[in-house]
Enzyme design. Structure first.
Site, PDB file in Angstrom:
ATOM      1  N   ARG A 228       0.850  -1.191   0.000  1.00  0.00           N
ATOM      2  CA  ARG A 228       0.000   0.000   0.000  1.00  0.00           C
ATOM      3  C   ARG A 228       0.886   1.240   0.000  1.00  0.00           C
ATOM      4  O   ARG A 228       1.935   1.264   0.655  1.00  0.00           O
ATOM      5  CB  ARG A 228      -0.889   0.047   1.249  1.00  0.00           C
ATOM      6  CG  ARG A 228      -2.177  -0.722   1.119  1.00  0.00           C
ATOM      7  CD  ARG A 228      -3.124  -0.087   0.081  1.00  0.00           C
ATOM      8  NE  ARG A 228      -4.331  -0.860  -0.088  1.00  0.00           N
ATOM      9  CZ  ARG A 228      -4.501  -1.841  -0.989  1.00  0.00           C
ATOM     10  NH1 ARG A 228      -3.550  -2.159  -1.816  1.00  0.00           N
ATOM     11  NH2 ARG A 228      -5.654  -2.468  -1.081  1.00  0.00           N
ATOM     12  N   HIS A 276      -0.369   0.678  -9.766  1.00  0.00           N
ATOM     13  CA  HIS A 276      -1.168  -0.128  -8.824  1.00  0.00           C
ATOM     14  C   HIS A 276      -1.856  -1.293  -9.554  1.00  0.00           C
ATOM     15  O   HIS A 276      -3.068  -1.476  -9.459  1.00  0.00           O
ATOM     16  CB  HIS A 276      -2.215   0.733  -8.098  1.00  0.00           C
ATOM     17  CG  HIS A 276      -2.804   0.038  -6.891  1.00  0.00           C
ATOM     18  ND1 HIS A 276      -3.193   0.710  -5.760  1.00  0.00           N
ATOM     19  CD2 HIS A 276      -3.078  -1.275  -6.648  1.00  0.00           C
ATOM     20  CE1 HIS A 276      -3.683  -0.155  -4.874  1.00  0.00           C
ATOM     21  NE2 HIS A 276      -3.630  -1.370  -5.395  1.00  0.00           N
TER      22      HIS A 276
HETATM   23  P1  NDP Z   1      -2.794 -11.147   4.638  1.00  0.00           P
HETATM   24  O1  NDP Z   1      -3.763 -10.599   5.627  1.00  0.00           O
HETATM   25  O2  NDP Z   1      -2.921 -12.567   4.226  1.00  0.00           O
HETATM   26  O3  NDP Z   1      -1.296 -10.941   5.179  1.00  0.00           O
HETATM   27  C1  NDP Z   1      -0.885  -9.767   5.798  1.00  0.00           C
HETATM   28  C2  NDP Z   1       0.475 -10.008   6.430  1.00  0.00           C
HETATM   29  O4  NDP Z   1       0.938  -8.759   6.980  1.00  0.00           O
HETATM   30  C3  NDP Z   1       0.430 -11.019   7.579  1.00  0.00           C
HETATM   31  O5  NDP Z   1       1.585 -11.814   7.573  1.00  0.00           O
HETATM   32  C4  NDP Z   1       0.422 -10.122   8.810  1.00  0.00           C
HETATM   33  O6  NDP Z   1       0.966 -10.713   9.987  1.00  0.00           O
HETATM   34  C5  NDP Z   1       1.313  -8.990   8.341  1.00  0.00           C
HETATM   35  N1  NDP Z   1       1.104  -7.791   9.148  1.00  0.00           N
HETATM   36  C6  NDP Z   1      -0.031  -7.075   9.326  1.00  0.00           C
HETATM   37  N2  NDP Z   1       0.173  -6.083  10.188  1.00  0.00           N
HETATM   38  C7  NDP Z   1       1.454  -6.172  10.574  1.00  0.00           C
HETATM   39  C8  NDP Z   1       2.251  -5.454  11.486  1.00  0.00           C
HETATM   40  N3  NDP Z   1       1.781  -4.401  12.183  1.00  0.00           N
HETATM   41  N4  NDP Z   1       3.531  -5.829  11.640  1.00  0.00           N
HETATM   42  C9  NDP Z   1       4.026  -6.901  10.969  1.00  0.00           C
HETATM   43  N5  NDP Z   1       3.328  -7.627  10.090  1.00  0.00           N
HETATM   44  C10 NDP Z   1       2.055  -7.262   9.899  1.00  0.00           C
HETATM   45  O7  NDP Z   1      -2.870 -10.186   3.380  1.00  0.00           O
HETATM   46  P2  NDP Z   1      -2.507 -10.521   1.856  1.00  0.00           P
HETATM   47  O8  NDP Z   1      -1.208 -11.223   1.824  1.00  0.00           O
HETATM   48  O9  NDP Z   1      -3.656 -11.155   1.173  1.00  0.00           O
HETATM   49  O10 NDP Z   1      -2.382  -9.035   1.248  1.00  0.00           O
HETATM   50  C11 NDP Z   1      -1.416  -8.117   1.739  1.00  0.00           C
HETATM   51  C12 NDP Z   1      -1.657  -6.725   1.186  1.00  0.00           C
HETATM   52  O11 NDP Z   1      -1.264  -6.657  -0.183  1.00  0.00           O
HETATM   53  C13 NDP Z   1      -3.112  -6.246   1.148  1.00  0.00           C
HETATM   54  O12 NDP Z   1      -3.545  -5.825   2.414  1.00  0.00           O
HETATM   55  C14 NDP Z   1      -3.036  -5.108   0.136  1.00  0.00           C
HETATM   56  O13 NDP Z   1      -2.724  -3.912   0.830  1.00  0.00           O
HETATM   57  C15 NDP Z   1      -1.869  -5.504  -0.769  1.00  0.00           C
HETATM   58  N6  NDP Z   1      -2.321  -5.817  -2.128  1.00  0.00           N
HETATM   59  C16 NDP Z   1      -1.872  -5.042  -3.179  1.00  0.00           C
HETATM   60  C17 NDP Z   1      -2.247  -5.328  -4.471  1.00  0.00           C
HETATM   61  C18 NDP Z   1      -1.707  -4.552  -5.631  1.00  0.00           C
HETATM   62  O14 NDP Z   1      -2.166  -4.754  -6.766  1.00  0.00           O
HETATM   63  N7  NDP Z   1      -0.743  -3.683  -5.452  1.00  0.00           N
HETATM   64  C19 NDP Z   1      -3.148  -6.446  -4.776  1.00  0.00           C
HETATM   65  C20 NDP Z   1      -3.541  -7.205  -3.620  1.00  0.00           C
HETATM   66  C21 NDP Z   1      -3.147  -6.887  -2.348  1.00  0.00           C
HETATM   67  P3  NDP Z   1       0.288 -12.012  10.663  1.00  0.00           P
HETATM   68  O15 NDP Z   1       0.623 -13.152   9.709  1.00  0.00           O
HETATM   69  O16 NDP Z   1       0.971 -12.143  11.943  1.00  0.00           O
HETATM   70  O17 NDP Z   1      -1.178 -11.756  10.742  1.00  0.00           O
HETATM   71  C1  OXD Z   2      -6.083  -5.186  -3.572  1.00  0.00           C
HETATM   72  C2  OXD Z   2      -5.505  -4.228  -4.529  1.00  0.00           C
HETATM   73  O1  OXD Z   2      -6.034  -4.928  -2.363  1.00  0.00           O
HETATM   74  O2  OXD Z   2      -5.691  -4.431  -5.754  1.00  0.00           O
HETATM   75  O3  OXD Z   2      -6.588  -6.238  -4.012  1.00  0.00           O
HETATM   76  O4  OXD Z   2      -4.838  -3.285  -4.133  1.00  0.00           O
END
Ligand code: NDP
Ligand code: OXD
Length: 313
Positions: A228, A276
Site C-alpha cells: 500500500r 497499482h
Molecule cells: P494477509 O492478511 O494474508 O497478510 C498480511 C500479512 O501482513 C500477515 O503476515 C500479517 O501478519 C502482516 N502484518 C499485518 N500487520 C502487521 C504489522 N503491524 N507488523 C508486521 N506484520 C504485519 O494479506 P494478503 O497477503 O492477502 O495481502 C497483503 C496486502 O497486499 C493487502 O492488504 C493489500 O494492501 C496488498 N495488495 C496489493 C495489491 C496490488 O495490486 N498492489 C493487490 C492485492 C493486495 P500475521 O501473519 O501475523 O497476521
Molecule cells: C487489492 C488491490 O487490495 O488491488 O486487491 O490493491
C-alpha cells in the site's frame, strides 16, 4: 435477495459476471432504482459515503480486492462481516510481479535498459546470482508466502516478517517490533506485502531503510512495495535513493494515486513505477470467488477470509 455492486467506476463488467453466475438474483447498482430493503450482500471497492448505509437486511460486504483499508475508513460501516479476496488468480499475479522485480534488480535490468538507449556494450565480470541475494518479505500472509515460495524456487535466500510469530519450513521467520531489526539486517531486497493499518502507516521510512543490510551483493538495499502506498514515506525514499541508503525501488502503490505528474518518482533513474496493478482483481475469478462465498454462507458453511476489524486486516 439483491447483490448490490457499489463501485466508484463503471460497474458493467462486474454486473454482467454476477448476473451470469446468479441468474435468479437481482444485481443492483448505485444510481439506478432498487429496493434497499432487499439487499443482502454488497460487493464494493472504495464505496462513496452513504452507499452502504440504509441496508437493513445486509448480511455481508465483499471487498473486490485483498486489501480492506478502503472499507475500514468508511465513516458509517455497517456492522456485518467483511469478506476479502484471497484466491489463486490474484495471488499468482502478485507473485509474478514480485519475482519479476526481484529478478530485474538481481540482473540489473534498469542499467541494461539505459545502456541500450546509449548503445553501450558493458557488463560485470562477476555478477551475483539469486542464491547470493537475501530477500526479506515484510508481511508473510497469503501473498507474501506465495511470493516467498516462488522466489525460493529461483534460488533467492528468503526470510519473512509478520505481526505474530510463525514457523514455516524453509524460511527464516521474524516477527513483531522485537524481530524487525534482525530481519532488516539480513535483507538486500525488501518486499512489502502488508496491509495498511495504524501500525503499518509510514513504516517504510528513513529510519527503517537505514537498518537494511549494507554488505549485500547488489551494492545497496532495494525496496519493492506492491502493498500500500501509505506504508511508505515518499520524501524519505527519494532522499535515501539520492544519498545511497537505498540503491533502487520498484513501486506499484503510492501515497496519492494516481501518482501526481509532478512527483519526482516518475523520472527518478533508480525507480520503477507501475500503476497499482501488481495484482489486479480479475472480474471473472473474483466474481466466481464471491458467488462461491455466498453459496457457502447460504449452505450454512460460513464465509472464508473474514476481516478482523479490530486488527485492521
Ligand atoms: P494477509 O492478511 O494474508 O497478510 C498480511 C500479512 O501482513 C500477515 O503476515 C500479517 O501478519 C502482516 N502484518 C499485518 N500487520 C502487521 C504489522 N503491524 N507488523 C508486521 N506484520 C504485519 O494479506 P494478503 O497477503 O492477502 O495481502 C497483503 C496486502 O497486499 C493487502 O492488504 C493489500 O494492501 C496488498 N495488495 C496489493 C495489491 C496490488 O495490486 N498492489 C493487490 C492485492 C493486495 P500475521 O501473519 O501475523 O497476521
Ligand atoms: C487489492 C488491490 O487490495 O488491488 O486487491 O490493491
Amino acid at each position: 435477495m439483491t447483490l448490490l455492486v457499489a463501485l466508484t467506476w463503471e460497474p458493467k463488467l462486474w454486473v454482467e459476471r454476477f448476473q451470469k453466475l446468479l441468474p435468479d438474483r437481482k444485481i443492483a447498482v448505485l444510481g439506478e432504482p432498487f429496493d434497499r430493503r432487499t439487499v443482502r450482500y454488497a460487493a464494493t471497492w472504495g464505496p462513496k459515503p452513504g452507499s452502504l448505509s440504509g441496508l437493513p437486511m445486509l448480511d455481508a460486504i465483499f471487498s473486490l480486492g485483498a486489501g480492506v483499508d478502503h472499507l475500514l475508513s468508511y465513516p458509517d460501516l455497517p456492522d456485518v462481516p467483511i469478506v476479502r479476496v484471497a484466491q489463486d488468480d490474484l495471488t499468482h499475479r502478485m507473485s509474478e510481479y514480485v519475482v519479476m522485480h526481484c529478478l530485474m534488480h538481481l540482473r540489473e535490468q534498469p542499467r541494461y535498459d539505459a545502456q541500450q538507449r546509449r548503445k553501450v556494450w558493458e557488463d560485470d565480470a562477476s555478477p551475483p546470482t539469486a542464491r547470493d541475494v537475501r530477500v526479506g518479505i515484510m508481511g508473510f500472509g497469503v501473498l507474501g508466502e506465495d511470493a516467498a515460495r516462488k522466489l525460493k524456487v529461483m534460488g533467492f535466500d528468503v526470510a519473512g516478517w509478520s505481526r505474530t510469530p510463525k514457523e514455516i519450513e524453509g524460511f527464516a521467520m521474524f516477527s513483531g517490533t522485537e524481530g524487525l531489526d534482525a530481519f532488516l539486517a539480513r535483507t538486500d531486497i525488501l518486499v512489502t506485502l502488508m496491509p495498511l493499518t495504524p501500525e503499518t502507516r509510514g513504516i517504510l521510512n528513513r529510519e527503517l531503510f537505514g537498518k537494511l543490510a549494507r554488505d549485500g551483493r547488489l551494492g545497496g538495499p532495494v525496496l519493492i512495495n506492491p502493498g500500500r502506498g501509505k506504508l511508505q514515506v515518499e520524501s524519505d525514499i527519494l532522499e535515501c535513493l539520492d544519498d545511497g541508503t537505498l540503491k533502487a525501488a520498484s513501486l506499484d502503490v503510492f501515497e496519492t494515486e494516481p501518482l501526481p505528474s509532478e512527483s519526482p518518482l516518475w523520472s527518478h533513474p533508480c525507480v520503477m513505477v507501475s500503476p497499482h496493478n501488481a495484482a489486479t482483481s480479475d472480474p471473472d475469478a473474483t466474481a466466481r470467488y464471491i458467488v462461491d462465498q455466498i453459496r457457502r454462507y447460504e449452505a450454512g458453511q460460513g464465509f472464508q477470509n473474514v476481516v478482523d476489524k479490530a486488527r485492521g486486516y
